[in-house]
Design a protein around this motif. Structure first.
Motif, PDB file in Angstrom:
ATOM      1  N   UNK A 107      37.647  26.596  41.664  1.00 49.96           N
ATOM      2  CA  UNK A 107      36.750  25.651  41.015  1.00 49.96           C
ATOM      3  C   UNK A 107      36.181  24.670  42.028  1.00 49.96           C
ATOM      4  N   UNK A 108      37.019  24.199  42.924  1.00 49.09           N
ATOM      5  CA  UNK A 108      36.575  23.259  43.948  1.00 49.09           C
ATOM      6  C   UNK A 108      35.638  23.931  44.950  1.00 49.09           C
ATOM      7  N   UNK A 109      35.942  25.166  45.313  1.00 54.21           N
ATOM      8  CA  UNK A 109      35.179  25.867  46.353  1.00 54.21           C
ATOM      9  C   UNK A 109      33.833  26.369  45.849  1.00 54.21           C
ATOM     10  N   UNK A 110      33.795  26.877  44.600  1.00 55.98           N
ATOM     11  CA  UNK A 110      32.594  27.574  44.133  1.00 55.98           C
ATOM     12  C   UNK A 110      31.828  26.825  43.053  1.00 55.98           C
ATOM     13  N   UNK A 111      32.267  25.645  42.687  1.00 58.44           N
ATOM     14  CA  UNK A 111      31.480  24.765  41.841  1.00 58.44           C
ATOM     15  C   UNK A 111      31.049  25.377  40.528  1.00 58.44           C
ATOM     16  N   UNK A 112      29.754  25.312  40.249  1.00 62.85           N
ATOM     17  CA  UNK A 112      29.232  25.725  38.945  1.00 62.85           C
ATOM     18  C   UNK A 112      29.453  27.210  38.681  1.00 62.85           C
ATOM     19  N   UNK A 113      29.541  28.009  39.723  1.00 63.19           N
ATOM     20  CA  UNK A 113      29.805  29.435  39.514  1.00 63.19           C
ATOM     21  C   UNK A 113      31.127  29.613  38.792  1.00 63.19           C
ATOM     22  N   UNK A 114      32.169  28.918  39.270  1.00 70.24           N
ATOM     23  CA  UNK A 114      33.479  29.014  38.634  1.00 70.24           C
ATOM     24  C   UNK A 114      33.513  28.252  37.316  1.00 70.24           C
ATOM     25  N   UNK A 115      32.804  27.124  37.254  1.00 70.12           N
ATOM     26  CA  UNK A 115      32.790  26.323  36.029  1.00 70.12           C
ATOM     27  C   UNK A 115      32.234  27.117  34.859  1.00 70.12           C
ATOM     28  N   UNK A 116      31.151  27.849  35.098  1.00 73.77           N
ATOM     29  CA  UNK A 116      30.477  28.580  34.023  1.00 73.77           C
ATOM     30  C   UNK A 116      31.008  29.996  33.823  1.00 73.77           C
ATOM     31  N   UNK A 117      31.964  30.420  34.623  1.00 71.06           N
ATOM     32  CA  UNK A 117      32.358  31.827  34.629  1.00 71.06           C
ATOM     33  C   UNK A 117      33.238  32.196  33.440  1.00 71.06           C
ATOM     34  N   UNK A 118      32.660  32.107  32.264  1.00 68.99           N
ATOM     35  CA  UNK A 118      33.325  32.615  31.068  1.00 68.99           C
ATOM     36  C   UNK A 118      32.671  33.944  30.724  1.00 68.99           C
ATOM     37  N   UNK A 119      33.107  34.987  31.393  1.00 71.50           N
ATOM     38  CA  UNK A 119      32.575  36.323  31.158  1.00 71.50           C
ATOM     39  C   UNK A 119      33.742  37.289  30.992  1.00 71.50           C
ATOM     40  N   UNK A 120      33.503  38.347  30.235  1.00 78.63           N
ATOM     41  CA  UNK A 120      34.561  39.310  29.938  1.00 78.63           C
ATOM     42  C   UNK A 120      34.130  40.702  30.397  1.00 78.63           C
ATOM     43  N   UNK A 121      34.859  41.219  31.356  1.00 80.87           N
ATOM     44  CA  UNK A 121      34.559  42.530  31.898  1.00 80.87           C
ATOM     45  C   UNK A 121      35.536  43.590  31.418  1.00 80.87           C
ATOM     46  N   UNK A 122      35.255  44.808  31.841  1.00 81.93           N
ATOM     47  CA  UNK A 122      36.060  45.982  31.485  1.00 81.93           C
ATOM     48  C   UNK A 122      36.276  46.761  32.766  1.00 81.93           C
ATOM     49  N   UNK A 123      37.519  46.849  33.219  1.00 83.46           N
ATOM     50  CA  UNK A 123      37.837  47.451  34.500  1.00 83.46           C
ATOM     51  C   UNK A 123      38.647  48.719  34.289  1.00 83.46           C
ATOM     52  N   UNK A 124      38.190  49.793  34.882  1.00 81.78           N
ATOM     53  CA  UNK A 124      38.822  51.100  34.722  1.00 81.78           C
ATOM     54  C   UNK A 124      39.521  51.491  36.016  1.00 81.78           C
ATOM     55  N   UNK A 125      40.812  51.790  35.922  1.00 80.57           N
ATOM     56  CA  UNK A 125      41.608  52.250  37.053  1.00 80.57           C
ATOM     57  C   UNK A 125      41.864  53.750  36.916  1.00 80.57           C
ATOM     58  N   UNK A 126      41.556  54.485  37.977  1.00 78.47           N
ATOM     59  CA  UNK A 126      41.815  55.929  37.997  1.00 78.47           C
ATOM     60  C   UNK A 126      42.655  56.257  39.218  1.00 78.47           C
ATOM     61  N   UNK A 127      43.681  57.062  39.030  1.00 79.02           N
ATOM     62  CA  UNK A 127      44.599  57.361  40.127  1.00 79.02           C
ATOM     63  C   UNK A 127      43.911  58.191  41.210  1.00 79.02           C
TER      64      UNK A 127
END
Length: 397
Positions: A107-127
């Motif tokens: 939050x301190x390092x990236x400012x508004x990017x981290x402040x506003x970063x309420x996003x939900x992703x979908x990450x797929x892991x494949x062996x």
């Protein structure tokens, strides 16, 4: 057959107002280890992450996804809330960063990017067999990933406003310095060298902030594909994961056949990602063969054709064709969100609002309410009786 598993980030919401609620600490109280429940914190207290165990089939993975959603929703209901599988909050709201020294530093390092970063992703892991194979996979599938962004797009609203994008999460996420498509690496040595050079710049804090569209997992023998919004429907999420696994297997087979990865300039991949984020399935996508615009459905089917030998060999081709047909006919999550807003506005139009006008907060609350219902659709009564997931957290934002 390769195992695969997923991580889903879900919003915690008020079922009446649709606003995000900073309740992750309450939902996770008493569960410090994700292996106990498959649930864990994310950057913001308004979201919660679910993890599946490694799975072998679409059906097994779908059941695990629904189980994770059921557990998260059950925890949310105990506090008067719900979870919603939407990739950005339709309503404007302050966000609250999860109390953690690393998150505080971000939050301190990236400012508004981290402040506003309420996003939900979908990450797929494949062996994968080894990190070396993993890098080959990254190089071979980098030019196809934008198609998955379009299929999974589920974030047309941002902080109370219609964005004009199907996946605005992609745009918000790509503000991070290492996000987006990567170049052809060529070898594990080159991959490690690039990661080392990025760390040496001092711009990012640690290796956990290597946010490539696809990367080698730090803690598991997997390739992690990160381009998708969290999908509104669990069955769409499982379908996207099946496509990712097919891309991984196809890439590995191409390596064995001596096929070199296509050296598409990263700048063109950024264009393909932007276009997929913007129009989703509504208009044109950039074809991953020549990177010229083609109807979205044609590009999607071209991807299915590309991985069809693997899908057929694994007994998944018929399933994927049916799932893709369904998505193309009804639209992705972004389309469904817009339709929910229109339905509410049409019911409540009082003569003052005009057709086509931006949805108000009540309409956006209806969007969230619809999403919360669809998120847990199909959850079986015994979904919570399975053993705990085994795919524990593999990265932090």
């Amino acid at each position: 057959m390769r195992t695969f598993g997923v991580e889903e980030e879900l919003l915690i919401v008020d079922p009446v107002t649709g606003e995000p609620l900073a309740l992750a600490d309450a939902l996770l109280a008493g569960h410090d280890e994700p292996a106990e429940t498959g649930l864990s914190h994310e950057l913001k207290l308004e979201q919660i992450e679910t993890q599946t165990r490694p799975c072998h089939t679409y059906g097994e993975l779908l059941h695990q996804i629904r189980r994770g959603r059921a557990m998260a929703n059950q925890a949310a209901r105990q506090h008067g809330a719900r979870v919603a599988a939407i990739a950005t909050s339709p309503l404007a709201s302050n966000t609250h960063t999860t109390p953690d020294p690393r998150y505080a530093a971000m939050l301190d390092r990236f400012g508004i990017i981290a402040t506003e970063q309420l996003t939900c992703g979908f990450h797929v892991h494949t062996s994968v067999e080894s990190p070396e194979e993993g890098v080959v996979v990254l190089d071979h599938m980098r030019d196809k990933l934008a198609v998955l962004t379009a299929l999974a797009a589920n974030s047309p609203y941002w902080r109370g406003l219609p964005t004009g994008f199907d996946s605005y999460r992609t745009q918000a996420w790509n503000r991070w310095p290492t996000s987006g498509p990567s170049s052809v690496f060529g070898s594990l040595t080159a991959y490690r060298r690039i990661v080392k050079r990025l760390l040496e710049t001092g711009v990012i804090m640690d290796e956990g902030m290597i946010y490539f569209d696809a990367r080698i997992s730090r803690n598991h023998p997997t390739v992690e594909v990160r381009v998708a919004d969290v999908c509104l429907r669990a069955e769409d999420a499982a379908l996207v994961a099946v496509l990712v696994r097919a891309l991984v297997e196809t890439a590995s087979l191409e390596m064995l056949d001596g096929v070199e990865p296509t050296s598409v300039p990263t700048a063109l991949l950024r264009m393909a990602s932007w276009q997929a984020s913007n129009s989703g399935l509504r208009g044109d996508l950039l074809d991953f063969g020549d990177f010229r615009p083609q109807p979205a459905a044609d590009v999607v089917w071209a991807l299915v054709d590309y991985v069809s030998p693997v899908l057929d060999d694994q007994g998944e081709l018929k399933l994927v064709k049916a799932g893709i047909t369904d998505i193309l006919e009804r639209g992705n999550g972004a389309h469904e969100q817009r339709e929910a807003a229109v339905r509410y506005s049409n019911r409540r139009r009082d003569g003052h609002s005009q057709p086509g006008s931006p949805p108000n907060d009540e309409a956006l609350a209806a969007v969230v309410g619809h999403a919360a219902r669809v998120t847990v659709r199909g959850v079986a009564a015994d979904a919570l009786k399975d053993p705990a997931p085994m795919l524990t957290r593999v990265r932090r934002p």
